[in-house]
Motif scaffolding. Structure first.
Motif, PDB file in Angstrom:
ATOM      1  N   GLY A 197       1.152  -1.259  -0.122  1.00  0.00           N
ATOM      2  CA  GLY A 197      -0.021  -0.099  -0.061  1.00  0.00           C
ATOM      3  C   GLY A 197       0.707   1.239  -0.059  1.00  0.00           C
ATOM      4  O   GLY A 197       0.561   2.328  -0.547  1.00  0.00           O
ATOM      5  N   ALA A 198       2.022   1.154   0.813  1.00  0.00           N
ATOM      6  CA  ALA A 198       2.748   2.466   0.743  1.00  0.00           C
ATOM      7  C   ALA A 198       3.329   2.777  -0.492  1.00  0.00           C
ATOM      8  O   ALA A 198       3.614   3.917  -0.914  1.00  0.00           O
ATOM      9  N   ILE A 199       3.779   1.820  -1.112  1.00  0.00           N
ATOM     10  CA  ILE A 199       4.534   1.919  -2.530  1.00  0.00           C
ATOM     11  C   ILE A 199       3.735   2.508  -3.576  1.00  0.00           C
ATOM     12  O   ILE A 199       3.735   3.490  -4.335  1.00  0.00           O
ATOM     13  N   ILE A 200       2.382   1.822  -3.442  1.00  0.00           N
ATOM     14  CA  ILE A 200       1.394   2.293  -4.563  1.00  0.00           C
ATOM     15  C   ILE A 200       0.692   3.735  -4.143  1.00  0.00           C
ATOM     16  O   ILE A 200       0.613   4.646  -5.022  1.00  0.00           O
ATOM     17  N   LEU A 201       0.484   4.107  -3.073  1.00  0.00           N
ATOM     18  CA  LEU A 201       0.012   5.241  -2.577  1.00  0.00           C
ATOM     19  C   LEU A 201       0.867   6.246  -2.735  1.00  0.00           C
ATOM     20  O   LEU A 201       0.750   7.435  -3.080  1.00  0.00           O
ATOM     21  N   ARG A 202       2.227   6.256  -2.725  1.00  0.00           N
ATOM     22  CA  ARG A 202       3.095   7.128  -2.746  1.00  0.00           C
ATOM     23  C   ARG A 202       3.239   7.500  -4.417  1.00  0.00           C
ATOM     24  O   ARG A 202       3.465   8.576  -4.850  1.00  0.00           O
ATOM     25  N   ASN A 251      -1.464   1.362  11.144  1.00  0.00           N
ATOM     26  CA  ASN A 251      -2.724   1.708  11.111  1.00  0.00           C
ATOM     27  C   ASN A 251      -3.217   2.814  10.288  1.00  0.00           C
ATOM     28  O   ASN A 251      -3.857   3.865  10.718  1.00  0.00           O
ATOM     29  N   ASP A 252      -2.542   3.008   9.222  1.00  0.00           N
ATOM     30  CA  ASP A 252      -2.749   4.070   8.135  1.00  0.00           C
ATOM     31  C   ASP A 252      -4.260   3.961   7.846  1.00  0.00           C
ATOM     32  O   ASP A 252      -4.554   2.831   7.242  1.00  0.00           O
ATOM     33  N   PRO A 253      -5.039   4.955   7.710  1.00  0.00           N
ATOM     34  CA  PRO A 253      -6.246   4.768   7.364  1.00  0.00           C
ATOM     35  C   PRO A 253      -6.525   4.340   5.833  1.00  0.00           C
ATOM     36  O   PRO A 253      -7.266   3.826   5.584  1.00  0.00           O
ATOM     37  N   PHE A 254      -5.895   5.130   4.782  1.00  0.00           N
ATOM     38  CA  PHE A 254      -5.840   4.663   3.505  1.00  0.00           C
ATOM     39  C   PHE A 254      -5.527   3.217   3.151  1.00  0.00           C
ATOM     40  O   PHE A 254      -6.203   2.679   2.307  1.00  0.00           O
ATOM     41  N   VAL A 255      -4.601   2.692   3.815  1.00  0.00           N
ATOM     42  CA  VAL A 255      -4.135   1.178   3.618  1.00  0.00           C
ATOM     43  C   VAL A 255      -5.217   0.252   4.115  1.00  0.00           C
ATOM     44  O   VAL A 255      -5.545  -0.628   3.571  1.00  0.00           O
ATOM     45  N   ALA A 271      -8.215   0.521   1.655  1.00  0.00           N
ATOM     46  CA  ALA A 271      -7.908  -0.198   0.422  1.00  0.00           C
ATOM     47  C   ALA A 271      -8.213  -1.643   0.666  1.00  0.00           C
ATOM     48  O   ALA A 271      -8.557  -2.536  -0.067  1.00  0.00           O
ATOM     49  N   ASP A 272      -7.429  -2.207   2.237  1.00  0.00           N
ATOM     50  CA  ASP A 272      -7.374  -3.560   2.187  1.00  0.00           C
ATOM     51  C   ASP A 272      -9.090  -4.015   2.213  1.00  0.00           C
ATOM     52  O   ASP A 272      -9.302  -5.325   1.724  1.00  0.00           O
ATOM     53  N   ARG A 273      -9.666  -3.476   2.942  1.00  0.00           N
ATOM     54  CA  ARG A 273     -11.011  -3.822   3.083  1.00  0.00           C
ATOM     55  C   ARG A 273     -11.590  -3.944   1.900  1.00  0.00           C
ATOM     56  O   ARG A 273     -12.420  -4.751   1.286  1.00  0.00           O
ATOM     57  N   ALA A 274     -11.572  -2.823   0.854  1.00  0.00           N
ATOM     58  CA  ALA A 274     -12.047  -2.778  -0.364  1.00  0.00           C
ATOM     59  C   ALA A 274     -11.609  -3.849  -1.479  1.00  0.00           C
ATOM     60  O   ALA A 274     -12.669  -4.467  -2.089  1.00  0.00           O
ATOM     61  N   MET A 275     -10.440  -4.124  -1.193  1.00  0.00           N
ATOM     62  CA  MET A 275      -9.833  -5.191  -1.981  1.00  0.00           C
ATOM     63  C   MET A 275     -10.042  -6.470  -1.691  1.00  0.00           C
ATOM     64  O   MET A 275     -10.499  -7.488  -2.691  1.00  0.00           O
ATOM     65  N   GLU A 317     -20.308   1.425  -0.241  1.00  0.00           N
ATOM     66  CA  GLU A 317     -19.778   2.590   0.532  1.00  0.00           C
ATOM     67  C   GLU A 317     -18.398   2.679   0.581  1.00  0.00           C
ATOM     68  O   GLU A 317     -17.531   3.530   0.530  1.00  0.00           O
ATOM     69  N   THR A 318     -17.567   1.344   0.900  1.00  0.00           N
ATOM     70  CA  THR A 318     -16.363   1.239   1.079  1.00  0.00           C
ATOM     71  C   THR A 318     -15.737   1.618  -0.056  1.00  0.00           C
ATOM     72  O   THR A 318     -14.517   2.260  -0.308  1.00  0.00           O
ATOM     73  N   LEU A 319     -16.128   1.081  -1.296  1.00  0.00           N
ATOM     74  CA  LEU A 319     -15.359   1.499  -2.493  1.00  0.00           C
ATOM     75  C   LEU A 319     -15.537   2.670  -2.862  1.00  0.00           C
ATOM     76  O   LEU A 319     -14.395   3.429  -3.391  1.00  0.00           O
ATOM     77  N   GLU A 320     -16.642   3.522  -2.737  1.00  0.00           N
ATOM     78  CA  GLU A 320     -16.629   4.881  -2.908  1.00  0.00           C
ATOM     79  C   GLU A 320     -15.819   5.985  -2.056  1.00  0.00           C
ATOM     80  O   GLU A 320     -15.231   6.781  -2.759  1.00  0.00           O
ATOM     81  N   GLU A 321     -15.802   5.306  -0.753  1.00  0.00           N
ATOM     82  CA  GLU A 321     -14.572   6.014   0.057  1.00  0.00           C
ATOM     83  C   GLU A 321     -13.097   5.695  -0.626  1.00  0.00           C
ATOM     84  O   GLU A 321     -12.271   6.947  -0.338  1.00  0.00           O
ATOM     85  N   MET A 322     -12.844   4.685  -0.947  1.00  0.00           N
ATOM     86  CA  MET A 322     -11.558   4.289  -1.345  1.00  0.00           C
ATOM     87  C   MET A 322     -11.434   5.095  -2.900  1.00  0.00           C
ATOM     88  O   MET A 322     -10.236   5.831  -2.822  1.00  0.00           O
ATOM     89  N   VAL A 323     -12.278   5.510  -3.519  1.00  0.00           N
ATOM     90  CA  VAL A 323     -12.011   6.095  -4.738  1.00  0.00           C
ATOM     91  C   VAL A 323     -11.937   7.800  -4.401  1.00  0.00           C
ATOM     92  O   VAL A 323     -10.864   8.335  -4.975  1.00  0.00           O
ATOM     93  N   SER A 324     -12.840   8.231  -3.465  1.00  0.00           N
ATOM     94  CA  SER A 324     -12.778   9.718  -3.383  1.00  0.00           C
ATOM     95  C   SER A 324     -11.792  10.249  -2.249  1.00  0.00           C
ATOM     96  O   SER A 324     -11.379  11.238  -2.214  1.00  0.00           O
ATOM     97  N   ALA A 325     -11.652   9.436  -1.128  1.00  0.00           N
ATOM     98  CA  ALA A 325     -10.761   9.910  -0.002  1.00  0.00           C
ATOM     99  C   ALA A 325      -9.404  10.269  -0.443  1.00  0.00           C
ATOM    100  O   ALA A 325      -8.855  11.390  -0.214  1.00  0.00           O
ATOM    101  N   PRO A 326      -8.559   9.538  -1.027  1.00  0.00           N
ATOM    102  CA  PRO A 326      -7.170   9.867  -1.526  1.00  0.00           C
ATOM    103  C   PRO A 326      -7.221  10.953  -2.722  1.00  0.00           C
ATOM    104  O   PRO A 326      -6.239  11.729  -2.686  1.00  0.00           O
ATOM    105  N   HIS A 327      -8.212  11.010  -3.425  1.00  0.00           N
ATOM    106  CA  HIS A 327      -8.406  11.986  -4.562  1.00  0.00           C
ATOM    107  C   HIS A 327      -8.480  13.237  -3.859  1.00  0.00           C
ATOM    108  O   HIS A 327      -7.956  14.248  -4.417  1.00  0.00           O
ATOM    109  N   LYS A 328      -9.445  13.427  -3.038  1.00  0.00           N
ATOM    110  CA  LYS A 328      -9.569  14.632  -2.270  1.00  0.00           C
ATOM    111  C   LYS A 328      -8.156  15.185  -1.438  1.00  0.00           C
ATOM    112  O   LYS A 328      -7.897  16.217  -1.500  1.00  0.00           O
ATOM    113  N   PHE A 329      -7.523  14.176  -0.969  1.00  0.00           N
ATOM    114  CA  PHE A 329      -6.161  14.567  -0.240  1.00  0.00           C
ATOM    115  C   PHE A 329      -5.407  15.068  -1.378  1.00  0.00           C
ATOM    116  O   PHE A 329      -4.836  16.121  -1.021  1.00  0.00           O
TER     117      PHE A 329
END
Length: 510
Positions: free
Chosen positions: A178-183, A194-198, A201-205, A246-258
């Motif tokens: 997760g760290a590599i891809i999110l960078r 306990n990174d919130p984005f990781v 993403a784990d839940r969504a995948m 709901e999990t997927l929509e958050e995974m798409v939108s939260a990092p984009h908003k960041f």
């Protein structure tokens, strides 16, 4: 009591069934369908003919009985299974213009929402735009090389975490992937724990793997069930889909908003998303493409890489001689005073072969994603009708004795050309899919697996655990799902020496 309306509806229904059956009776196919499990005349195969758990095992049995291409017809849907890499390449590669679409998946695609991701989006302009965006960033070895430092840095952090808490191996692998891809995708540097984005993403995948698994939900076999209300008996899948959406929509939108917030503040690091957002005004469609391209980049690499690297540690637990041979090569080439880097890759042929064998030994995508045929086709004397689902049995292809000698053995030497013997087929030509649907992140995944292999073996000894004086041999048990993970196992992971400890501690402080 039956009313006139009821009778009319019933009659209409029966009439439709009758028309369908008559069409089947009088329809003249140009050739027979491929062979497969026998079904009832007119009606085809029963629902039970389509396996729900570890479908690749049933598909393999079909291959042994019916050959490289087999067929079932369930509720009017034709499903064709390919049991050889040669057949998959003849159809999915050589005829990719008609074999590159995706079927509508009522559960994972429509109800949960993964239809907008690269893996499930229909073949067309949006698909091409996604791939164009991703190819620009990680579409070649040269492009991936620009992220070598990110991969090496995060893998060093992985080594430190494993040394500190070796019993949490799977969590460390997920965190690092997760760290590599999110960078790369969003310029986001993950938190140590306990990174919130990781975690998101784990839940969504995990949910995506369940939602898109072949035959896992009845609605995928009988799409009309998608119309039943949530309260209807047996409609529990709709409540599951709503939660997963709901999990997927958050995974798409939260990092984009960041990224957008960072750009507005003028502090956004360069990333895949920030580059695409540099245009002053984006249409709604363009912004959608940016968000889902980034999501697809993450989804395509994170979970698959986790599965592959976890299988590396199981293989090293079970095959100590292979581990020692790779470590001997690393010790000679790299030496004791530094960790391996990508600059060493060409000088470590056995380690390279080991990473390939990891990809062959455990199929991360055992049946791939189904392709949808957009035109009638003929192959090897068989008729494959338009609208058929085409499922490559990648798991068997990677264990096909016609392609790999003694496939049940973990043997990296198979990929080294020596003493006049050619190396066996590179599994990367199979495991990442076929045709225009081949994984666009294959170079990044390949690099992540290699650097994890080289660095981990340089500093760790991996072995079976001993409990109550008895050595415990872990089980090799691939779990069901579109992305197959191995069943959790225990192993002992210890630094090889005091020098190795010093290397891990030194390089973890980048």
């Amino acid at each position: 009591m039956l009313t006139l309306t009821n009778i009319t509806g019933l009659d209409l229904c029966l009439a439709c069934v009758g028309v369908y059956l008559l069409k089947q009776v009088f329809k003249k196919n140009p050739a027979p369908y491929p062979p497969g499990p026998p079904g009832l005349p007119l009606f085809g195969n029963a629902l039970s003919d389509m396996p729900h758990i570890k479908p690749w095992l049933t598909f393999t049995e079909w291959g042994k009985k019916y050959g490289d291409i087999s067929h079932v017809q369930i509720l009017g849907r034709h499903i064709v299974v390919l049991n050889s890499a040669k057949t998959a390449m003849e159809l999915l590669d050589n005829k990719s213009y008609m074999y590159s679409d995706r079927p509508v998946l009522p559960m994972g695609g429509e109800l949960v929402g993964w239809k907008d991701s690269l893996s499930l989006v229909p073949y067309g302009d949006r698909f091409r735009q996604y791939r164009k965006n991703i190819h620009r960033v990680i579409g070649s070895r040269a492009a991936v090389d620009t992220y070598s430092q990110v991969e090496e840095d995060e893998t060093r952090r992985f080594l430190k975490n494993v040394m500190t808490k070796p019993d949490q191996l799977q969590e460390h692998i997920r965190h690092t992937a997760g760290a590599i891809i999110l960078r790369i995708s969003h310029g986001y540097k993950v938190k140590e724990n306990n990174d919130p984005f990781v975690d998101l993403a784990d839940r969504a995948m995990a949910q995506a793997s369940q939602a898109t698994a072949p035959g896992a939900f009845m609605v995928d076999i009988m799409p009309f069930l998608a119309k039943v209300p949530v309260w209807f008996p047996g409609a529990g899948f709709k409540r599951i889909a709503r939660e997963w959406r709901e999990t997927l929509e958050e995974m798409v939108s939260a990092p984009h908003k960041f990224v957008k917030d960072q750009m507005a503040a003028g502090i956004a690091p360069k990333s895949f998303t920030s580059d695409l957002l540099e245009i002053d005004t984006l249409t709604a469609e363009e912004e959608h493409v940016v968000k889902w391209s980034a999501l697809s980049l993450y989804a395509g690499g994170a979970d698959t890489t986790v599965s592959a690297i976890y299988s590396l540690f199981l293989a090293m637990t079970l095959f100590p001689d292979v581990q020692k041979k790779a470590q001997a090569e690393i010790d000679v080439v790299v030496g004791p005073n530094r960790l391996p880097s990508f600059a060493d890759r060409d000088s470590l042929p056995y380690t390279e072969a080991l990473a390939k064998e990891v990809l062959r030994w455990h199929a991360v995508l055992p049946t791939g994603f189904p392709h949808l045929l957009t035109e009638d086709d003929m192959h090897d004397g068989y008729y494959i009708p338009k609208g058929s689902l085409i499922m490559p049995n990648i798991s068997f292809m990677l264990n096909d004795p016609r392609t790999y000698a003694k496939p049940s053995q973990f043997e990296p030497d198979r990929f080294l050309a020596r003493d006049g013997k050619e190396s066996e087929t590179d599994p990367r030509t199979i495991c990442f899919g076929f045709g225009r649907r081949i994984c666009p992140g294959l170079h990044l995944a390949d690099a992540s697996i290699w650097i994890s292999t080289a660095m981990s073996l340089a500093v760790f000894g991996i072995s079976k655990v001993v409990e109550n004086g008895i050595e415990v041999t872990p089980e090799v048990d691939p779990l069901s799902g579109t992305i197959s993970h191995l069943k959790s196992f225990k192993c002992s992971i210890k630094p090889r020496s005091a020098t190795a400890i010093a290397l891990i501690q030194q390089d973890a402080n980048y």
